[in-house]
Design a protein around this motif. Sequence first.
Motif, PDB file in Angstrom:
ATOM      1  N   ALA A   1      -8.883   1.417   1.042  1.00  0.00           N
ATOM      2  CA  ALA A   1      -7.988   1.796  -0.061  1.00  0.00           C
ATOM      3  C   ALA A   1      -6.537   1.559   0.344  1.00  0.00           C
ATOM      4  O   ALA A   1      -6.165   1.768   1.508  1.00  0.00           O
ATOM      5  CB  ALA A   1      -8.197   3.269  -0.403  1.00  0.00           C
ATOM      6  N   PHE A   2      -5.744   1.105  -0.617  1.00  0.00           N
ATOM      7  CA  PHE A   2      -4.315   0.918  -0.395  1.00  0.00           C
ATOM      8  C   PHE A   2      -3.560   1.738  -1.438  1.00  0.00           C
ATOM      9  O   PHE A   2      -3.958   1.773  -2.609  1.00  0.00           O
ATOM     10  CB  PHE A   2      -3.911  -0.555  -0.606  1.00  0.00           C
ATOM     11  CG  PHE A   2      -4.621  -1.534   0.283  1.00  0.00           C
ATOM     12  CD1 PHE A   2      -4.039  -1.975   1.464  1.00  0.00           C
ATOM     13  CD2 PHE A   2      -5.871  -2.037  -0.083  1.00  0.00           C
ATOM     14  CE1 PHE A   2      -4.693  -2.902   2.277  1.00  0.00           C
ATOM     15  CE2 PHE A   2      -6.531  -2.958   0.729  1.00  0.00           C
ATOM     16  CZ  PHE A   2      -5.942  -3.392   1.909  1.00  0.00           C
ATOM     17  N   THR A   3      -2.446   2.369  -1.045  1.00  0.00           N
ATOM     18  CA  THR A   3      -1.527   2.893  -2.062  1.00  0.00           C
ATOM     19  C   THR A   3      -0.651   1.714  -2.436  1.00  0.00           C
ATOM     20  O   THR A   3      -0.017   1.096  -1.570  1.00  0.00           O
ATOM     21  CB  THR A   3      -0.673   4.059  -1.520  1.00  0.00           C
ATOM     22  OG1 THR A   3       0.048   3.636  -0.363  1.00  0.00           O
ATOM     23  CG2 THR A   3      -1.538   5.264  -1.165  1.00  0.00           C
TER      24      THR A   3
ATOM     25  N   PHE B   1      -0.562   2.958  -7.999  1.00  0.00           N
ATOM     26  CA  PHE B   1      -1.960   2.524  -8.081  1.00  0.00           C
ATOM     27  C   PHE B   1      -2.676   2.795  -6.768  1.00  0.00           C
ATOM     28  O   PHE B   1      -2.042   2.887  -5.706  1.00  0.00           O
ATOM     29  CB  PHE B   1      -2.041   1.009  -8.357  1.00  0.00           C
ATOM     30  CG  PHE B   1      -1.423   0.611  -9.660  1.00  0.00           C
ATOM     31  CD1 PHE B   1      -2.150   0.694 -10.843  1.00  0.00           C
ATOM     32  CD2 PHE B   1      -0.107   0.160  -9.706  1.00  0.00           C
ATOM     33  CE1 PHE B   1      -1.579   0.329 -12.057  1.00  0.00           C
ATOM     34  CE2 PHE B   1       0.474  -0.195 -10.916  1.00  0.00           C
ATOM     35  CZ  PHE B   1      -0.253  -0.117 -12.094  1.00  0.00           C
ATOM     36  N   ILE B   2      -3.973   2.909  -6.873  1.00  0.00           N
ATOM     37  CA  ILE B   2      -4.818   2.873  -5.683  1.00  0.00           C
ATOM     38  C   ILE B   2      -5.655   1.600  -5.842  1.00  0.00           C
ATOM     39  O   ILE B   2      -6.323   1.415  -6.876  1.00  0.00           O
ATOM     40  CB  ILE B   2      -5.736   4.112  -5.611  1.00  0.00           C
ATOM     41  CG1 ILE B   2      -4.889   5.396  -5.540  1.00  0.00           C
ATOM     42  CG2 ILE B   2      -6.660   4.015  -4.401  1.00  0.00           C
ATOM     43  CD1 ILE B   2      -5.659   6.658  -5.901  1.00  0.00           C
ATOM     44  N   VAL B   3      -5.553   0.712  -4.870  1.00  0.00           N
ATOM     45  CA  VAL B   3      -6.339  -0.523  -4.931  1.00  0.00           C
ATOM     46  C   VAL B   3      -7.393  -0.446  -3.827  1.00  0.00           C
ATOM     47  O   VAL B   3      -7.087  -0.074  -2.689  1.00  0.00           O
ATOM     48  CB  VAL B   3      -5.437  -1.764  -4.734  1.00  0.00           C
ATOM     49  CG1 VAL B   3      -6.291  -3.034  -4.667  1.00  0.00           C
ATOM     50  CG2 VAL B   3      -4.428  -1.870  -5.877  1.00  0.00           C
TER      51      VAL B   3
ATOM     52  N   ASP C   1       2.741   0.884  -1.926  1.00  0.00           N
ATOM     53  CA  ASP C   1       3.565   2.016  -2.371  1.00  0.00           C
ATOM     54  C   ASP C   1       3.636   2.960  -1.181  1.00  0.00           C
ATOM     55  O   ASP C   1       2.600   3.389  -0.667  1.00  0.00           O
ATOM     56  CB  ASP C   1       2.921   2.699  -3.584  1.00  0.00           C
ATOM     57  CG  ASP C   1       3.891   3.634  -4.297  1.00  0.00           C
ATOM     58  OD1 ASP C   1       4.717   4.266  -3.602  1.00  0.00           O
ATOM     59  OD2 ASP C   1       3.827   3.732  -5.535  1.00  0.00           O
ATOM     60  N   SER C   2       4.855   3.268  -0.740  1.00  0.00           N
ATOM     61  CA  SER C   2       4.965   4.044   0.503  1.00  0.00           C
ATOM     62  C   SER C   2       4.525   5.501   0.308  1.00  0.00           C
ATOM     63  O   SER C   2       4.273   6.215   1.264  1.00  0.00           O
ATOM     64  CB  SER C   2       6.387   3.981   1.056  1.00  0.00           C
ATOM     65  OG  SER C   2       7.276   4.484   0.095  1.00  0.00           O
ATOM     66  N   ARG C   3       4.421   5.944  -0.969  1.00  0.00           N
ATOM     67  CA  ARG C   3       4.066   7.346  -1.223  1.00  0.00           C
ATOM     68  C   ARG C   3       2.550   7.494  -1.337  1.00  0.00           C
ATOM     69  O   ARG C   3       1.869   6.605  -1.827  1.00  0.00           O
ATOM     70  CB  ARG C   3       4.708   7.811  -2.530  1.00  0.00           C
ATOM     71  CG  ARG C   3       6.211   7.632  -2.528  1.00  0.00           C
ATOM     72  CD  ARG C   3       6.750   7.653  -3.923  1.00  0.00           C
ATOM     73  NE  ARG C   3       6.179   6.620  -4.755  1.00  0.00           N
ATOM     74  CZ  ARG C   3       6.414   6.489  -6.055  1.00  0.00           C
ATOM     75  NH1 ARG C   3       7.206   7.334  -6.667  1.00  0.00           N
ATOM     76  NH2 ARG C   3       5.855   5.514  -6.751  1.00  0.00           N
ATOM     77  N   PHE C   4       2.051   8.635  -0.924  1.00  0.00           N
ATOM     78  CA  PHE C   4       0.619   8.893  -1.120  1.00  0.00           C
ATOM     79  C   PHE C   4       0.375   9.566  -2.474  1.00  0.00           C
ATOM     80  O   PHE C   4      -0.179   8.966  -3.380  1.00  0.00           O
ATOM     81  CB  PHE C   4       0.048   9.757   0.019  1.00  0.00           C
ATOM     82  CG  PHE C   4      -1.367  10.181  -0.247  1.00  0.00           C
ATOM     83  CD1 PHE C   4      -2.403   9.274  -0.115  1.00  0.00           C
ATOM     84  CD2 PHE C   4      -1.663  11.474  -0.670  1.00  0.00           C
ATOM     85  CE1 PHE C   4      -3.718   9.646  -0.409  1.00  0.00           C
ATOM     86  CE2 PHE C   4      -2.974  11.853  -0.957  1.00  0.00           C
ATOM     87  CZ  PHE C   4      -3.997  10.931  -0.823  1.00  0.00           C
ATOM     88  N   GLY C   5       0.847  10.787  -2.635  1.00  0.00           N
ATOM     89  CA  GLY C   5       0.557  11.547  -3.854  1.00  0.00           C
ATOM     90  C   GLY C   5       1.026  10.847  -5.115  1.00  0.00           C
ATOM     91  O   GLY C   5       0.341  10.847  -6.130  1.00  0.00           O
ATOM     92  N   ARG C   6       2.196  10.256  -5.049  1.00  0.00           N
ATOM     93  CA  ARG C   6       2.796   9.659  -6.233  1.00  0.00           C
ATOM     94  C   ARG C   6       2.672   8.137  -6.276  1.00  0.00           C
ATOM     95  O   ARG C   6       3.448   7.455  -6.936  1.00  0.00           O
ATOM     96  CB  ARG C   6       4.262  10.089  -6.354  1.00  0.00           C
ATOM     97  CG  ARG C   6       4.376  11.572  -6.631  1.00  0.00           C
ATOM     98  CD  ARG C   6       5.761  12.077  -6.937  1.00  0.00           C
ATOM     99  NE  ARG C   6       5.729  13.520  -7.149  1.00  0.00           N
ATOM    100  CZ  ARG C   6       5.407  14.094  -8.310  1.00  0.00           C
ATOM    101  NH1 ARG C   6       5.141  13.357  -9.365  1.00  0.00           N
ATOM    102  NH2 ARG C   6       5.355  15.407  -8.418  1.00  0.00           N
TER     103      ARG C   6
ATOM    104  N   VAL D   1      -9.031  -1.585  -9.077  1.00  0.00           N
ATOM    105  CA  VAL D   1      -7.713  -0.963  -9.258  1.00  0.00           C
ATOM    106  C   VAL D   1      -7.856   0.369  -9.987  1.00  0.00           C
ATOM    107  O   VAL D   1      -8.510   0.447 -11.025  1.00  0.00           O
ATOM    108  CB  VAL D   1      -6.789  -1.897 -10.078  1.00  0.00           C
ATOM    109  CG1 VAL D   1      -5.452  -1.204 -10.347  1.00  0.00           C
ATOM    110  CG2 VAL D   1      -6.562  -3.207  -9.329  1.00  0.00           C
ATOM    111  N   ILE D   2      -7.249   1.408  -9.437  1.00  0.00           N
ATOM    112  CA  ILE D   2      -7.232   2.717 -10.106  1.00  0.00           C
ATOM    113  C   ILE D   2      -5.783   3.046 -10.443  1.00  0.00           C
ATOM    114  O   ILE D   2      -4.919   3.079  -9.573  1.00  0.00           O
ATOM    115  CB  ILE D   2      -7.840   3.822  -9.204  1.00  0.00           C
ATOM    116  CG1 ILE D   2      -9.337   3.571  -9.007  1.00  0.00           C
ATOM    117  CG2 ILE D   2      -7.661   5.201  -9.814  1.00  0.00           C
ATOM    118  CD1 ILE D   2      -9.663   2.862  -7.745  1.00  0.00           C
ATOM    119  N   ASP D   3      -5.530   3.254 -11.731  1.00  0.00           N
ATOM    120  CA  ASP D   3      -4.171   3.568 -12.189  1.00  0.00           C
ATOM    121  C   ASP D   3      -3.880   5.042 -11.887  1.00  0.00           C
ATOM    122  O   ASP D   3      -4.566   5.926 -12.383  1.00  0.00           O
ATOM    123  CB  ASP D   3      -4.084   3.308 -13.690  1.00  0.00           C
ATOM    124  CG  ASP D   3      -2.650   3.414 -14.186  1.00  0.00           C
ATOM    125  OD1 ASP D   3      -1.801   3.931 -13.442  1.00  0.00           O
ATOM    126  OD2 ASP D   3      -2.390   2.971 -15.320  1.00  0.00           O
TER     127      ASP D   3
END
Lengths: 292, 112
Positions: B4-6, B25-27, B17-22, B38-40
């Motif tokens: 998984a990637f943020t 997308f999660i790819v 995306d350097s943030r985890f919670g915010r 892809v998860i929005d």
Amino acid sequence: MISRSPLKIAIASGKGGTGKTLLSTNLAAYLSEFEPTLLVDLDVEEPNDALFINAPLLSTANQHKMIPVWNEQECILCGKCARVCKFHAVVRLGKTISVFNQLCHSCYACSELCPTNALPMQTHIVGETRFFEKESLSFIESRLVVGEEQAVPLINKTHSIAQQKYNHIKTHLLDCPPGTSCPVVAATKDAHYVILVTEPTPFGLNDLALAVETMRQLGKDFGVVINREGHGNSSVKEYCQREQIPVIASIPFQREIAELYSTGQLVYSTIPAVRQALEQIALVIKEKGAAR
Amino acid sequence: MKIAFTAAGTTWDSQIDSRFGRTEFIVILNEETQQLEVIDNSAVKNEAHGAGTATAQKMYELKPDVLITGNGPGDTAATALKNLNMKIFVDAHNLTLQQAYNSYKSGSLKQL
């Protein structure tokens, strides 16, 4: 005379470090020379009035909030609780329901909507209130437990303690947290009059303007006290004039005040200029009380 | 393996995306099939609180073996992720997903 509820005076500021504690503690001690006075330290994240009010501690009381506690045996892992939680304080992590106490706003939604009653609400300690008394001065402070993130519930609880326990004291001084966010709104919301303490610097002016905006939104009657008058510039005074905000008193920029303050002493009995400022503020408070 | 990637976008060339919670997308890369899923996650923008726990819950549903991200989860999210059997690699800021994946494969990403 008809008995009435106490007159509540909030001491707030946009900027931190402008002199809320200096003013609150000295004003409370000064007023208590004439009549019983209650000082409430509502800066629950870092209360410090107790450093200056040299009064014996009478008692303490734990303060709680209600949080859901997961009962694994009853749970069917339907996930309703996690879906209704606006704050994501309750989440379903695999086959576990986890409750993050610091995020919970005690709304009861998860607990009430759980089809198997697997999330009963229980008390959780968020802070402590301490009660002090010295002659005509009553003083209470609330202190949030380290790690607790929500100041507002404890501020509200402290308000109701002051209301219930000290209803016989006519003047309540509320030392508020700095800033303009939720804790300040919670601390000032019941006040009949708000004293905004500022300093004559660009930082002081910027944050005063924010505090003024907040107080206007809340529909509060307020005035300004300028602390450390004599250094910085005249922009705060000009701003108050332009906005037609009364400057009810000024405290001069004097090394002696800082020296006494830094050793935890009240200053008004030794510094005439401070006593004079307190006299002026006391007059305003009297007027506000009479005009109610 | 599921990786998984943020991510700030939805493709292999999107930035991490350097943030985890915010994260926007999660790819998820399925290494066997080389497919991207892809998860929005952008709805989290409207949340004032609890972004970390909300995204952590998604991770429990997606069950990746590895997470590649930037700053790393915050304290609360890290607590939430503790029981998930997922390796976390951080400091992939300023990389595309492709570059981050290559760095992970060559062993140059820091594991939490």
